[in-house]
Scaffold this motif. Sequence first.
Motif, PDB file in Angstrom:
ATOM      1  N   GLY A  19     -45.923 -34.479 -72.612  1.00 32.85           N
ATOM      2  CA  GLY A  19     -45.387 -34.770 -73.936  1.00 32.85           C
ATOM      3  C   GLY A  19     -46.338 -34.571 -75.093  1.00 32.85           C
ATOM      4  N   LEU A  20     -47.543 -34.054 -74.835  1.00 34.30           N
ATOM      5  CA  LEU A  20     -48.492 -33.825 -75.924  1.00 34.30           C
ATOM      6  C   LEU A  20     -48.351 -32.403 -76.461  1.00 34.30           C
ATOM      7  N   THR A  21     -48.631 -32.258 -77.751  1.00 35.07           N
ATOM      8  CA  THR A  21     -48.738 -30.922 -78.314  1.00 35.07           C
ATOM      9  C   THR A  21     -50.122 -30.367 -77.991  1.00 35.07           C
ATOM     10  N   LYS A  22     -50.315 -29.100 -78.281  1.00 38.33           N
ATOM     11  CA  LYS A  22     -51.626 -28.486 -78.028  1.00 38.33           C
ATOM     12  C   LYS A  22     -52.718 -29.195 -78.822  1.00 38.33           C
ATOM     13  N   TYR A  23     -52.465 -29.461 -80.105  1.00 37.55           N
ATOM     14  CA  TYR A  23     -53.463 -30.138 -80.936  1.00 37.55           C
ATOM     15  C   TYR A  23     -53.740 -31.554 -80.425  1.00 37.55           C
ATOM     16  N   LYS A  63     -48.836 -43.009 -79.475  1.00 36.11           N
ATOM     17  CA  LYS A  63     -48.629 -42.783 -78.043  1.00 36.11           C
ATOM     18  C   LYS A  63     -49.599 -43.583 -77.178  1.00 36.11           C
ATOM     19  N   GLU A  64     -50.379 -44.438 -77.803  1.00 36.06           N
ATOM     20  CA  GLU A  64     -51.317 -45.324 -77.103  1.00 36.06           C
ATOM     21  C   GLU A  64     -52.363 -44.545 -76.312  1.00 36.06           C
ATOM     22  N   LEU A  65     -52.840 -43.467 -76.921  1.00 35.87           N
ATOM     23  CA  LEU A  65     -53.919 -42.686 -76.325  1.00 35.87           C
ATOM     24  C   LEU A  65     -55.216 -42.815 -77.108  1.00 35.87           C
ATOM     25  N   VAL A  66     -55.127 -43.350 -78.313  1.00 34.89           N
ATOM     26  CA  VAL A  66     -56.298 -43.462 -79.189  1.00 34.89           C
ATOM     27  C   VAL A  66     -56.277 -44.815 -79.886  1.00 34.89           C
ATOM     28  N   ASP A  82     -57.097 -43.237 -67.149  1.00 32.01           N
ATOM     29  CA  ASP A  82     -56.166 -43.920 -66.246  1.00 32.01           C
ATOM     30  C   ASP A  82     -55.119 -44.698 -67.033  1.00 32.01           C
ATOM     31  N   ARG A  83     -55.550 -45.410 -68.073  1.00 32.48           N
ATOM     32  CA  ARG A  83     -54.600 -46.143 -68.910  1.00 32.48           C
ATOM     33  C   ARG A  83     -53.800 -45.204 -69.794  1.00 32.48           C
ATOM     34  N   GLY A  84     -54.460 -44.168 -70.299  1.00 30.29           N
ATOM     35  CA  GLY A  84     -53.780 -43.239 -71.192  1.00 30.29           C
ATOM     36  C   GLY A  84     -52.627 -42.516 -70.511  1.00 30.29           C
ATOM     37  N   ILE A  85     -52.884 -41.992 -69.315  1.00 25.71           N
ATOM     38  CA  ILE A  85     -51.826 -41.292 -68.581  1.00 25.71           C
ATOM     39  C   ILE A  85     -50.720 -42.263 -68.189  1.00 25.71           C
ATOM     40  N   GLU A  86     -51.098 -43.480 -67.829  1.00 25.54           N
ATOM     41  CA  GLU A  86     -50.088 -44.491 -67.493  1.00 25.54           C
ATOM     42  C   GLU A  86     -49.196 -44.782 -68.699  1.00 25.54           C
ATOM     43  N   ASN A  87     -49.805 -44.861 -69.891  1.00 22.94           N
ATOM     44  CA  ASN A  87     -49.017 -45.081 -71.106  1.00 22.94           C
ATOM     45  C   ASN A  87     -48.037 -43.933 -71.345  1.00 22.94           C
ATOM     46  N   LEU A  88     -48.511 -42.708 -71.121  1.00 24.53           N
ATOM     47  CA  LEU A  88     -47.624 -41.550 -71.289  1.00 24.53           C
ATOM     48  C   LEU A  88     -46.470 -41.593 -70.291  1.00 24.53           C
ATOM     49  N   MET A  89     -46.770 -41.958 -69.052  1.00 26.34           N
ATOM     50  CA  MET A  89     -45.732 -42.017 -68.027  1.00 26.34           C
ATOM     51  C   MET A  89     -44.680 -43.065 -68.367  1.00 26.34           C
ATOM     52  N   HIS A  90     -45.124 -44.205 -68.900  1.00 23.38           N
ATOM     53  CA  HIS A  90     -44.165 -45.242 -69.299  1.00 23.38           C
ATOM     54  C   HIS A  90     -43.232 -44.722 -70.387  1.00 23.38           C
ATOM     55  N   ARG A  91     -43.785 -43.976 -71.338  1.00 27.97           N
ATOM     56  CA  ARG A  91     -42.956 -43.416 -72.407  1.00 27.97           C
ATOM     57  C   ARG A  91     -41.950 -42.416 -71.844  1.00 27.97           C
ATOM     58  N   ILE A  92     -42.419 -41.574 -70.915  1.00 28.51           N
ATOM     59  CA  ILE A  92     -41.530 -40.577 -70.318  1.00 28.51           C
ATOM     60  C   ILE A  92     -40.401 -41.259 -69.551  1.00 28.51           C
ATOM     61  N   GLU A  93     -40.752 -42.284 -68.763  1.00 29.46           N
ATOM     62  CA  GLU A  93     -39.737 -42.993 -67.981  1.00 29.46           C
ATOM     63  C   GLU A  93     -38.723 -43.678 -68.883  1.00 29.46           C
ATOM     64  N   ALA A  94     -39.208 -44.282 -69.975  1.00 31.89           N
ATOM     65  CA  ALA A  94     -38.296 -44.950 -70.907  1.00 31.89           C
ATOM     66  C   ALA A  94     -37.376 -43.937 -71.578  1.00 31.89           C
ATOM     67  N   ASP A  95     -37.949 -42.802 -71.985  1.00 32.12           N
ATOM     68  CA  ASP A  95     -37.130 -41.759 -72.617  1.00 32.12           C
ATOM     69  C   ASP A  95     -36.115 -41.188 -71.630  1.00 32.12           C
ATOM     70  N   ALA A  96     -36.555 -41.000 -70.375  1.00 38.55           N
ATOM     71  CA  ALA A  96     -35.654 -40.449 -69.362  1.00 38.55           C
ATOM     72  C   ALA A  96     -34.496 -41.400 -69.082  1.00 38.55           C
ATOM     73  N   GLU A  97     -34.790 -42.695 -68.995  1.00 37.75           N
ATOM     74  CA  GLU A  97     -33.740 -43.676 -68.735  1.00 37.75           C
ATOM     75  C   GLU A  97     -32.759 -43.735 -69.898  1.00 37.75           C
ATOM     76  N   SER A  98     -33.290 -43.679 -71.119  1.00 35.95           N
ATOM     77  CA  SER A  98     -32.427 -43.691 -72.298  1.00 35.95           C
ATOM     78  C   SER A  98     -31.530 -42.461 -72.323  1.00 35.95           C
TER      79      SER A  98
END
Length: 263
Positions: A19-23, A63-66, A82-98
């Motif tokens: 879910g990240l852009t190149k920048y 996105k809770e990466l910084v 480890d926390r950053g990727i976990e935060n991204l996964m939570h966002r993806i799962e929430a978006d997918a469920e929605s």
Amino acid sequence: MKVPRDISGALLESLKALGLTKYEALVYIGLLRVAGATATEVHETSGVPRASVYPVLDRLIEKELVSVSHTTPKRFDAIPPDRGIENLMHRIEADAESAKLALDTIYREKGPEVRGNQELIWTIYGEENIRTRLADMFKHAEQSVAMLATWELLQGSVLEVLTSVPESVDVEIVTDCWKGEQPPRFRIRLPLSESFHEVRSAQGKPLPYERSGVFLVDNTRTLVWLGSKSEQPSALYSESAGLVQFVRRHLASVTEHMSAAGQ
């Protein structure tokens, strides 16, 4: 803008898939290399244009990466991977469920298409795809679920998804045997070996493969599962009156022969 040479394209693609852009990916990677960087230092270490740094940092904070300090000038730190990727996964799962809930609502609200006398029968390949369709049928059952299936198929692929059937729905299972405790909420019909042999002789094989079954939900939807130990399974799914009636008659015929044979 040139990507720093030591950042692989594969890593960038992986972060973009999360879910990240190149920048955003470049800034996050850059911040992992330094502690408490200013926006200018972020620009220098990431190669992202100076004008884009602050908007990118704002999105990474969201996105809770910084994290950002309350100092002048502001300083930015990367959340550990480890926390950053976990935060991204939570966002993806929430978006997918929605998205799933919204799409399911759209799917359930669609009206029947007018196709004249054409009756649609869908072919499904692969066990996971068949199980997914079967689970959906069970989950949305309103009155009844009936099935004729080999124990090998039930034990290996069906019993787990059968738990999604609502408690108020009547469930009848006809199978060649049952190993272990029988769930009290299901009506399970087990032929004696002699009577089952007679059923097979009178009917031909009701189930032609080791892992096969026919499933009928609410007398409106049916799935016919065919498979063996050596072949990838396939299934036919339909809501057409013709196939539903055929399956309903087949189930009734098998149970009638079982009853006549001594059940």
